[in-house]
Design an enzyme around this catalytic site. Structure first.
Site, PDB file in Angstrom:
ATOM      1  CB  THR A 157      76.042  35.196  26.043  1.00  0.00           C
ATOM      2  OG1 THR A 157      75.719  36.071  24.955  1.00  0.00           O
ATOM      3  CG2 THR A 157      77.531  34.873  25.993  1.00  0.00           C
ATOM      4  CG  HIS A 158      72.059  36.982  27.299  1.00  0.00           C
ATOM      5  ND1 HIS A 158      71.746  37.599  28.486  1.00  0.00           N
ATOM      6  CD2 HIS A 158      73.265  37.484  26.919  1.00  0.00           C
ATOM      7  CE1 HIS A 158      72.700  38.459  28.808  1.00  0.00           C
ATOM      8  NE2 HIS A 158      73.646  38.401  27.871  1.00  0.00           N
ATOM      9  CB  SER A 279      55.385   9.423  23.600  1.00  0.00           C
ATOM     10  OG  SER A 279      53.992   9.630  23.670  1.00  0.00           O
ATOM     11  CE  LYS A 285      57.336  13.632  23.063  1.00  0.00           C
ATOM     12  NZ  LYS A 285      57.596  15.018  23.378  1.00  0.00           N
ATOM     13  CG  ASN A 287      59.979  11.767  25.436  1.00  0.00           C
ATOM     14  OD1 ASN A 287      59.931  12.635  24.573  1.00  0.00           O
ATOM     15  ND2 ASN A 287      58.920  11.078  25.823  1.00  0.00           N
ATOM     16  CD  GLU A 292      62.844  14.891  29.944  1.00  0.00           C
ATOM     17  OE1 GLU A 292      61.891  15.681  29.934  1.00  0.00           O
ATOM     18  OE2 GLU A 292      62.775  13.748  29.468  1.00  0.00           O
ATOM     19  CE1 TYR A 319      73.885  11.123  68.214  1.00  0.00           C
ATOM     20  CE2 TYR A 319      72.443  10.903  70.121  1.00  0.00           C
ATOM     21  CZ  TYR A 319      72.736  10.638  68.797  1.00  0.00           C
ATOM     22  OH  TYR A 319      71.854   9.889  68.049  1.00  0.00           O
ATOM     23  CE  LYS A 327      73.367   7.095  61.775  1.00  0.00           C
ATOM     24  NZ  LYS A 327      72.855   8.306  62.437  1.00  0.00           N
TER      25      LYS A 327
HETATM   26  N1  ARG Z   1      71.287   5.527  66.221  1.00  0.00           N
HETATM   27  C1  ARG Z   1      71.972   6.613  66.816  1.00  0.00           C
HETATM   28  C2  ARG Z   1      72.284   7.676  65.757  1.00  0.00           C
HETATM   29  O1  ARG Z   1      72.261   7.341  64.631  1.00  0.00           O
HETATM   30  C3  ARG Z   1      73.247   6.151  67.429  1.00  0.00           C
HETATM   31  C4  ARG Z   1      73.723   7.022  68.548  1.00  0.00           C
HETATM   32  C5  ARG Z   1      72.779   6.933  69.643  1.00  0.00           C
HETATM   33  N2  ARG Z   1      73.245   7.529  70.847  1.00  0.00           N
HETATM   34  C6  ARG Z   1      72.417   7.786  71.825  1.00  0.00           C
HETATM   35  N3  ARG Z   1      72.929   8.317  72.893  1.00  0.00           N
HETATM   36  N4  ARG Z   1      71.136   7.530  71.768  1.00  0.00           N
HETATM   37  O2  ARG Z   1      72.538   8.820  66.038  1.00  0.00           O
END
Ligand code: ARG
Length: 458
Positions: A157-158, A279, A285, A287, A292, A319, A327
């Site tokens: 601990t610590h 190294s 060394k 590593n 890491e 939207y 993404k």
């Molecule tokens: N490429 C767009 C996205 O990933 C798809 C949806 C686009 N829709 C729109 N109304 N422009 O969000």
């Protein structure tokens, strides 16, 4: 002018070239091609079943999409930035290939519900994949725990020596963490696994679609119940990113320990050469690059969670193009977590444990002082008084440069008359470990029991 654009109808001027590049997502969303095609096939079949398009159209669409899938997989598909994203790249190619029928595919659908569907399909498979990697890591940990049941190490601990523990107990602590990570992902999967298609652009559709039929084809147990929410919800992705951040936090803690344990000061473990580098200047060394780097990659996974939370903050329904930014953080986190888990499972499987070094360290630092206090309690002393007496004995040892295991009975009795010769059996590291036989404690039988339970998936 905008003849190549699927939405070019109301436009008279072409899109600015840089705007086109800036707004396109094809470079990163092309990895959704499989899900996009799968979703489109299910949608087309539903349109056919409902009599919204003809069965001959369906046949041509399905065949056309299957060909596109083959082309993409063979690396023969030319992705075009001017077609913006994966959805329009595939749809435009389909129309070129099969004509009229291809242009009917998008009936009763919008890219807004389409993209939500694609991400959910993609993430669903990736979560299952990540769970499998977690299983591999858990299995490697269980093997290390099982194979090293005799190894006693200092518990900290610590980062100060606290009490002796089984090395297996330490490994099993990580088993607990990774099993919770798995459970969190399984729970997240329930929210990912909902069909958004049918929400249209935001309000639903005028066509008599059958959402349940689509859900059935795509193995979704349920469908979304509000079209506005369906196209604007990214909670499921955020939840995944949060789960991934916690998982990486666990890996970073483990990394830190492995790095520390493989230093020449500790020498608790040896990572196999394949997971380390040398190294260019210091010949001695070795590593621990892999732990890491995993520790370092935790930063980007936290960052990805913050990025998407911030993107989604204050967005009005439904939207918004901002959401295209979902993404890259999502994909990056998936790749990072998968890579980190895979490499960790392999590294732990090959890790060598230096039981002697651990044991030596475990017997230093007055690690069994608590055992003496507990001994005095069993002899009738209140715990606070026992603590005080042992504290004085430790002070005496520090002053005289000795360990408590080196005290004679006469010396012990300077601190409490209740101490008898049975004290010596109680301050070995084995006795200390095995005395902690509670559920979840470090006694060998307790740890063996937990290994067994984990093996049985309990
Ligand atoms: N490429 C767009 C996205 O990933 C798809 C949806 C686009 N829709 C729109 N109304 N422009 O969000």
């Amino acid at each position: 002018m905008s003849k190549d654009k699927l939405w070019g109808g109301r436009f008279t001027q072409p899109t600015d070239k840089f705007v086109e590049e800036f707004t396109a997502s094809i470079d990163f969303d092309k990895r959704l091609y499989h899900q996009d095609i799968r979703g489109s096939i299910a949608h087309a079949r539903m349109l056919g079943k409902q009599g919204i398009i003809t069965l001959s159209d369906v046949e041509q669409i399905v065949h056309g999409l299957q060909q596109i899938l083959q082309q993409i997989e063979a690396g023969e598909f030319d992705f075009s930035i001017s077609l913006e994203d994966i959805h329009m790249n595939i749809e435009a190619r389909l129309s070129t290939a099969i004509g009229e029928a291809g242009k009917r595919l998008h009936t009763g659908r919008s890219r807004n519900d389409q993209v939500a569907l694609d991400i959910r399909l993609y993430l669903r498979d990736e979560i299952v994949g990540i769970s499998t990697y977690l299983d591999l890591l858990i299995d490697a940990l269980l093997n290390q725990a099982e194979g090293n049941l005799d190894v006693i190490m200092p518990g900290f601990t610590h980062l100060q020596t606290a009490q002796p523990i089984l090395f297996s107990h330490h490994m099993m602590a990580y088993v607990e963490m990774f099993r919770r990570d798995k459970a969190r992902l399984e729970d997240c999967l329930k929210r990912v696994n909902v069909l958004p298609l049918g929400a249209g652009a935001l309000a639903g559709t005028t066509f008599p679609i059958d959402r349940e039929y689509v859900a059935e084809q795509l193995d979704f147990p349920t469908v979304t119940r509000n079209s506005l929410d369906a196209v604007s919800d990214r909670d499921f992705a955020l939840e995944f990113l949060a789960d991934a951040a916690i998982l990486m936090m666990h890996l970073s803690r483990f990394s830190e320990e492995l790095i520390l344990w493989s230093t020449s000061s500790f020498r608790f473990i040896d990572l196999s050469d394949g997971f380390c580098t040398g190294s260019s200047i210091m010949p001695q060394k070795k590593n621990p690059d892999v732990p890491e780097l995993v520790r370092g990659k935790t930063g980007r996974v936290y960052g990805n969670l913050m990025a998407l939370l911030t993107t989604m903050k204050s967005l009005p329904l439904a939207y918004n193009k901002d959401m295209q930014e979902d993404k890259e953080p999502l994909f990056d986190t998936i790749d990072t977590v998968k890579g980190s888990l895979k490499i960790f499972a392999d590294m732990i499987r090959e890790m060598r444990v230096n039981g002697d070094s651990m044991r030596r360290a475990a017997s230093l630092g007055f690690s069994t002082a608590t055992d003496v206090a507990d001994y005095l309690v069993r002899k009738g002393l209140p715990f606070r008084d026992a603590h005080e007496a042992v504290g004085k004995a430790v002070g005496y040892c520090v002053e005289n440069g000795m360990d408590i295991t080196e005290l004679s009975l006469a010396e012990w009795q300077l601190f409490s008359a209740k101490i008898e010769s049975d004290i010596f059996a109680c301050i070995t590291v084995e006795a200390s470990v095995n005395a902690r036989n509670v559920i979840g404690g470090t006694a060998r039988v307790a740890v063996e029991h937990e290994i067994q339970r984990a093996r049985e998936g309990k």
